[in-house]
Design a protein around this motif. Structure first.
Motif, PDB file in Angstrom:
ATOM      1  N   ILE A  54       1.008  -1.221  -0.095  1.00 41.22           N
ATOM      2  CA  ILE A  54      -0.003   0.147  -0.138  1.00 41.22           C
ATOM      3  C   ILE A  54       0.999   1.269   0.032  1.00 41.22           C
ATOM      4  CG2 ILE A  54      -1.708   1.411   1.369  1.00 41.22           C
ATOM      5  CD1 ILE A  54      -2.662  -1.436   2.117  1.00 41.22           C
ATOM      6  N   ILE A  55       1.832   1.306   0.806  1.00 42.62           N
ATOM      7  CA  ILE A  55       2.991   2.364   0.829  1.00 42.62           C
ATOM      8  C   ILE A  55       3.427   2.845  -0.518  1.00 42.62           C
ATOM      9  CG2 ILE A  55       4.893   3.337   1.989  1.00 42.62           C
ATOM     10  CD1 ILE A  55       3.896   1.748   4.480  1.00 42.62           C
ATOM     11  N   ALA A  56       4.054   1.538  -1.076  1.00 41.09           N
ATOM     12  CA  ALA A  56       4.883   1.511  -2.144  1.00 41.09           C
ATOM     13  C   ALA A  56       3.755   2.078  -3.577  1.00 41.09           C
ATOM     14  CB  ALA A  56       5.423   0.043  -2.757  1.00 41.09           C
ATOM     15  N   ALA A  57       2.334   1.492  -3.315  1.00 41.44           N
ATOM     16  CA  ALA A  57       1.661   2.269  -4.410  1.00 41.44           C
ATOM     17  C   ALA A  57       1.385   3.691  -4.237  1.00 41.44           C
ATOM     18  CB  ALA A  57       0.183   1.282  -4.050  1.00 41.44           C
ATOM     19  N   TYR A  58       1.148   4.046  -2.949  1.00 44.33           N
ATOM     20  CA  TYR A  58       1.180   5.571  -2.885  1.00 44.33           C
ATOM     21  C   TYR A  58       2.206   6.245  -3.188  1.00 44.33           C
ATOM     22  CZ  TYR A  58       0.738  10.216  -0.825  1.00 44.33           C
ATOM     23  OH  TYR A  58       0.787  11.376  -0.571  1.00 44.33           O
ATOM     24  N   LEU A  59       3.617   5.696  -3.117  1.00 46.35           N
ATOM     25  CA  LEU A  59       4.756   6.632  -3.305  1.00 46.35           C
ATOM     26  C   LEU A  59       5.074   6.564  -5.012  1.00 46.35           C
ATOM     27  CD1 LEU A  59       7.208   5.480  -0.573  1.00 46.35           C
ATOM     28  CD2 LEU A  59       6.102   7.465  -0.776  1.00 46.35           C
ATOM     29  N   LEU A  60       4.599   5.419  -5.503  1.00 43.95           N
ATOM     30  CA  LEU A  60       4.727   5.378  -7.043  1.00 43.95           C
ATOM     31  C   LEU A  60       3.626   6.401  -7.579  1.00 43.95           C
ATOM     32  CD1 LEU A  60       5.925   4.045  -9.495  1.00 43.95           C
ATOM     33  CD2 LEU A  60       4.104   2.288  -9.517  1.00 43.95           C
ATOM     34  N   GLY A  61       2.404   6.430  -7.027  1.00 40.69           N
ATOM     35  CA  GLY A  61       1.343   7.206  -7.528  1.00 40.69           C
ATOM     36  C   GLY A  61       1.823   8.802  -7.494  1.00 40.69           C
ATOM     37  N   SER A  62       2.669   8.900  -6.395  1.00 40.45           N
ATOM     38  CA  SER A  62       3.159  10.268  -6.059  1.00 40.45           C
ATOM     39  C   SER A  62       4.088  10.977  -7.198  1.00 40.45           C
ATOM     40  CB  SER A  62       3.566  10.490  -4.707  1.00 40.45           C
ATOM     41  OG  SER A  62       2.940  10.293  -3.901  1.00 40.45           O
ATOM     42  N   LEU A  63       4.548  10.060  -8.020  1.00 35.47           N
ATOM     43  CA  LEU A  63       5.363  10.548  -9.102  1.00 35.47           C
ATOM     44  C   LEU A  63       4.513  11.103 -10.261  1.00 35.47           C
ATOM     45  CD1 LEU A  63       7.869   7.348  -9.457  1.00 35.47           C
ATOM     46  CD2 LEU A  63       8.381   9.785  -8.288  1.00 35.47           C
ATOM     47  N   SER A  64       4.611  12.335 -10.350  1.00 30.90           N
ATOM     48  CA  SER A  64       3.587  13.091 -11.342  1.00 30.90           C
ATOM     49  C   SER A  64       4.272  13.232 -12.920  1.00 30.90           C
ATOM     50  CB  SER A  64       3.513  14.433 -10.838  1.00 30.90           C
ATOM     51  OG  SER A  64       2.637  15.275 -11.829  1.00 30.90           O
TER      52      SER A  64
END
Length: 194
Positions: free
Chosen positions: A7-17
């Motif tokens: 879940i954390i990794a998904a959020y961090l990857l999603g945070s790459l605009s």
């Protein structure tokens, strides 16, 4: 522990605009301050053309697709899969690395849908394409396709956690498009080809 890391990794990857990164690399204006002020593929299309928009669209889609596919391949339960999907989506909307100023989430939501099941992603994408082609308004195509997305999930993979996740995602997308909805009602929403 592995579920939390996913879940954390998904959020961090999603945070790459993707929009901001592509615009910086291609010497284009910051999409948060130019055009529609939205760091998404449609605004990048207006600012930098088809190539920049296509790269942005691919990047935004992949950051929804990859973490969901990874979680699915690991075999997490549907509730965790839904949480990973939401984390990637929320990362795009509120990116940690870009002052929480993200896009509206359509491409990332589509990536999530492809990650859950290719038929879900394919059908939602087809709805978007048909609407965009017929009406030439990206936001309206997005709103229609995402309004129908919970029904698509229910038809193809009727798991309560995933249907619930898609309902929440669609509601958030409508909230993020509230200015577009006002423009649509006023008849002033921009066309894709403009």
């Amino acid at each position: 522990m592995i579920n939390a890391l996913l879940i954390i990794a998904a959020y961090l990857l999603g945070s790459l605009s993707s929009a901001i990164i592509v615009c910086r690399l291609m010497g284009l204006p910051d999409p948060r301050t130019q055009g529609s002020n939205n760091p998404g593929a449609t605004n990048v299309l207006r600012l930098g053309g088809k190539r920049a928009a296509a790269i942005t669209l691919l990047g935004d889609s992949l950051k929804g697709f990859l973490p969901v596919l990874a979680a699915k391949l690991i075999g997490v339960p549907p509730l965790v899969l839904a949480a990973v999907a939401m984390a990637a989506f929320l990362g795009h909307l509120y990116p940690l690395f870009f002052r929480f100023q993200g896009g509206k989430g359509v491409a990332t939501a589509l990536g999530v849908q492809f990650g859950i099941h290719w038929q879900i992603g394919g059908l939602v994408a087809l709805i978007w394409l048909l609407m965009a082609k017929g009406l030439n308004i990206s936001s309206l195509a997005a709103l229609v396709s995402m309004a129908l997305a919970p029904l698509v999930v229910w038809l193809i993979w009727p798991v309560p956690a995933l249907i619930g996740m898609q309902i929440v995602m669609s509601l958030i997308l409508f909230w993020r498009h509230r200015s577009n909805i006002r423009n649509l009602l006023a008849g002033s929403e921009g066309k894709i080809k403009q």
